[in-house]
Design a protein around this motif. Structure first.
Motif, short mmCIF file in Angstrom:
data_model
loop_
_atom_site.label_atom_id
_atom_site.label_comp_id
_atom_site.label_asym_id
_atom_site.label_seq_id
_atom_site.Cartn_x
_atom_site.Cartn_y
_atom_site.Cartn_z
N SER A 1 0.84 -1.20 0.00
CA SER A 1 0.00 0.00 0.00
C SER A 1 0.87 1.25 0.00
CB SER A 1 -0.92 0.00 1.22
OG SER A 1 -0.16 -0.07 2.41
N CYS A 2 0.40 2.30 -0.69
CA CYS A 2 1.12 3.56 -0.75
C CYS A 2 0.17 4.64 -1.24
CB CYS A 2 2.35 3.47 -1.67
SG CYS A 2 1.93 3.22 -3.41
N LYS A 3 0.66 5.88 -1.20
CA LYS A 3 -0.11 7.04 -1.68
C LYS A 3 0.83 7.90 -2.50
CE LYS A 3 -2.92 9.03 1.17
NZ LYS A 3 -3.43 9.86 2.30
N ILE B 1 -3.29 16.01 -7.02
CA ILE B 1 -3.96 14.81 -7.52
C ILE B 1 -3.33 13.61 -6.83
CG2 ILE B 1 -4.58 13.43 -9.53
CD1 ILE B 1 -4.26 15.91 -11.25
N VAL B 2 -4.16 12.77 -6.22
CA VAL B 2 -3.67 11.67 -5.40
C VAL B 2 -4.22 10.36 -5.93
CG1 VAL B 2 -3.51 10.70 -3.06
CG2 VAL B 2 -3.60 13.19 -3.39
N LYS B 3 -3.36 9.37 -5.98
CA LYS B 3 -3.80 7.99 -6.24
C LYS B 3 -3.28 7.12 -5.10
CE LYS B 3 -4.47 4.44 -9.74
NZ LYS B 3 -4.33 4.05 -11.15
N GLU B 4 -4.20 6.37 -4.48
CA GLU B 4 -3.87 5.62 -3.26
C GLU B 4 -4.16 4.15 -3.46
OE1 GLU B 4 -4.97 5.80 1.54
OE2 GLU B 4 -5.77 7.28 0.12
N PHE B 5 -3.29 3.32 -2.91
CA PHE B 5 -3.42 1.87 -2.99
C PHE B 5 -3.49 1.33 -1.56
CE2 PHE B 5 -1.32 3.28 -6.77
CZ PHE B 5 -1.85 2.51 -7.79
N GLN B 6 -4.58 0.60 -1.26
CA GLN B 6 -4.77 0.03 0.06
C GLN B 6 -5.35 -1.36 -0.05
OE1 GLN B 6 -7.15 2.61 2.52
NE2 GLN B 6 -5.43 3.95 3.03
N CYS B 7 -5.23 -2.12 1.05
CA CYS B 7 -5.80 -3.46 1.11
C CYS B 7 -7.27 -3.36 1.48
CB CYS B 7 -5.04 -4.30 2.12
SG CYS B 7 -5.51 -6.03 2.14
N GLY B 8 -8.16 -3.92 0.64
CA GLY B 8 -9.59 -3.84 0.87
C GLY B 8 -10.07 -4.84 1.90
N SER C 1 -11.74 -7.47 1.39
CA SER C 1 -11.60 -8.84 0.92
C SER C 1 -10.16 -9.34 0.97
CB SER C 1 -12.12 -8.95 -0.52
OG SER C 1 -11.37 -8.12 -1.38
N GLY C 2 -9.23 -8.49 1.37
CA GLY C 2 -7.83 -8.87 1.40
C GLY C 2 -7.08 -8.56 0.12
N MET C 3 -7.77 -8.12 -0.93
CA MET C 3 -7.13 -7.77 -2.20
C MET C 3 -6.79 -6.29 -2.22
SD MET C 3 -7.11 -10.65 -3.79
CE MET C 3 -6.75 -10.14 -5.47
N LEU C 4 -5.76 -5.95 -3.01
CA LEU C 4 -5.32 -4.57 -3.13
C LEU C 4 -6.30 -3.80 -4.01
CD1 LEU C 4 -2.89 -2.84 -2.17
CD2 LEU C 4 -1.92 -3.18 -4.45
N VAL C 5 -6.76 -2.66 -3.53
CA VAL C 5 -7.68 -1.80 -4.28
C VAL C 5 -7.07 -0.40 -4.37
CG1 VAL C 5 -9.71 -3.11 -3.58
CG2 VAL C 5 -8.96 -1.19 -2.19
N PHE D 1 -6.84 -3.23 -12.25
CA PHE D 1 -6.00 -4.28 -11.64
C PHE D 1 -4.91 -3.62 -10.81
CE2 PHE D 1 -3.57 -8.48 -12.55
CZ PHE D 1 -3.91 -8.92 -11.27
N PRO D 2 -5.22 -3.16 -9.60
CA PRO D 2 -4.23 -2.41 -8.80
C PRO D 2 -3.01 -3.22 -8.44
CG PRO D 2 -6.47 -2.14 -7.93
CD PRO D 2 -6.53 -3.23 -8.94
N ALA D 3 -3.15 -4.55 -8.28
CA ALA D 3 -2.00 -5.35 -7.87
C ALA D 3 -0.92 -5.40 -8.94
CB ALA D 3 -2.47 -6.77 -7.52
N ALA D 4 -1.27 -5.11 -10.20
CA ALA D 4 -0.30 -5.14 -11.30
C ALA D 4 -0.22 -3.78 -11.98
CB ALA D 4 -0.67 -6.22 -12.31
N ASP D 5 -0.31 -2.70 -11.19
CA ASP D 5 -0.24 -1.35 -11.73
C ASP D 5 1.22 -1.03 -12.05
OD1 ASP D 5 -0.26 1.48 -12.12
OD2 ASP D 5 -2.20 1.54 -11.10
N ARG D 6 1.55 -1.04 -13.33
CA ARG D 6 2.93 -0.86 -13.75
C ARG D 6 3.44 0.56 -13.49
NH1 ARG D 6 7.71 -2.98 -13.80
NH2 ARG D 6 9.02 -2.35 -15.56
N ILE D 7 2.61 1.58 -13.75
CA ILE D 7 3.06 2.96 -13.57
C ILE D 7 3.33 3.24 -12.10
CG2 ILE D 7 2.36 5.37 -13.82
CD1 ILE D 7 0.83 4.62 -16.28
#
Length: 379
Positions: free
Chosen positions: A225-227, A243-250, A252-256, A293-299
């Motif tokens: 997870s990061c911001k 402009i913010v894009k945030e990655f967190q664990c949902g 269900s246990g998957m990264l959203v 597909f946040p878990a494979a976000d290449r950028i």
């Protein structure tokens, strides 16, 4: 006086009648022997009949089983057991009337024992071999121990991230203050990056030229997870300052992921109809609204793991090329014959204009030197 002869006395005793009690006793003993002999005879006959019946029943069952096996090479053990039970029930309904009760019970026990052995054989045949089962149990035990070790390693890794995150914070803040004194630092770093530059077109380049700062907040309590924050000054494309894009664990246990909605000025939305008229490909800013597909976000991975740790190396890539171009242009100009006419009246004005430029260049070089020293300290 002489005694009478002994033999005469014995003959007289034999001729005397015996008492009735002795005679009755002999009759009883004889009757008991006859009854015992009769019972032994009956028991022997019953045992012989029982043995013959059991042997016939076993032969019949064996023949039926062999016929069934020839007809079905791989019979189902459960179905065969039910068939054997049915045959046993039919045989019990029609017993031989000449058999005694003891022989009937013995026959039933013999058939029941045979049936039990057949069922046990059929059950054992479908059970897995003990060897692979033993290895599977051992493998499962090792895997559980390995998961426990991995869990401890993850906790230790998160603890180290938290510790070194606090140590790096003052250096990152100092780096951000220095970068803000270098115009176009982040857009140059993005354009010089080999992967990110392929996602940026001319319009995105002009939009990123208004970018003043970039921050990546790494959440220490979660591994992935990061911001990511993009800071902009006022521009003709959108109204957002951040402009913010945030990655967190949902849950269900998957990264959203989720991001700040971009408030585009009218006609500047890259996915609008005006964008199609430009004839360009997908915009870099469409990444903010892509949550497929946040878990494979290449950028996000490139920015977090490559660009953010050391942006200076990508900024200096373009600086080295531009320096070489300037040297080539200088050599070309020196090699050509040319005459320069200088107007004495404008010399003072040109000198006054060159002084602020030299001061800006000096401040620019100073900021780069400080940023380079800061990178060495972090290393």
């Amino acid at each position: 006086m002489s005694a009478p002869p002994r033999c005469d006395q014995d003959e007289e005793d034999q001729q005397l009648p015996q008492p009735p009690e002795a005679k009755q006793r002999r009759l009883d003993e004889s009757g008991q022997r006859e009854q015992q002999l009769l019972k032994e005879t009956e028991a022997a006959q019953a045992l012989a009949n029982m043995t013959a019946w059991a042997a016939a029943a076993l032969d019949k069952g064996r023949e039926s089983a062999e016929k069934e096996a020839r007809r079905k090479p791989e019979p189902d053990s459960t179905e065969e057991a039910w068939q054997q039970k049915s045959r046993l029930a039919v045989a019990e309904e029609e017993p031989d009337s000449t058999q005694a009760g003891a022989g009937e019970r013995q026959r039933r026990r013999a058939l029941g024992s045979e049936e039990t052995e057949r069922e046990e054989c059929s059950i054992v045949s479908v059970q897995p071999q003990p060897g692979p089962r033993r290895y599977l149990d051992a493998l499962e035990a090792v895997q559980q121990d390995l998961e426990a070790v991995n869990e401890r390693a993850n906790l230790a890794f998160l603890s180290l991230r938290r510790k070194f995150g606090q140590l790096r914070r003052p250096y990152l803040e100092r780096r951000n203050r220095i970068i803000q004194n270098i115009p176009g630092f982040w857009v140059t770093a993005f354009l010089n990056h080999p992967q990110l530059s392929a996602m940026i077109d001319d319009r995105d380049e002009d939009t990123l030229s208004y970018m003043t700062n970039l921050q990546v907040e790494d959440f220490t309590h979660m591994k992935s997870s990061c911001k990511i924050k993009f800071y902009f000054t006022g521009n003709p494309y959108f109204q957002n300052e951040v402009i913010v894009k945030e990655f967190q664990c949902g849950t269900s246990g998957m990264l959203v992921s989720h991001s700040t909605p971009i408030r585009w000025w009218r006609g500047q939305d890259p996915v609008g109809p005006n964008r199609k008229a430009c004839g360009t490909g997908q915009s870099f800013f469409s990444w903010f609204s892509d949550h497929s597909f946040p878990a494979a976000d290449r950028i996000a991975e490139i920015i977090k793991e490559d660009l953010w740790p050391n942006p200076l190396q990508y900024y200096l890539m373009g600086e080295g090329e531009s320096t070489e171009n300037r040297e080539e242009d200088s050599e070309t100009e020196n090699g050509d014959d040319c005459v320069v006419i200088v107007d004495d009246d404008n010399e003072e004005e040109e000198e006054e204009e060159e002084q602020p430029r030299e001061q800006d260049d000096e401040a620019f070089r100073l900021a780069l030197d400080q940023l380079s020293m800061l990178g060495l300290e972090e290393g």
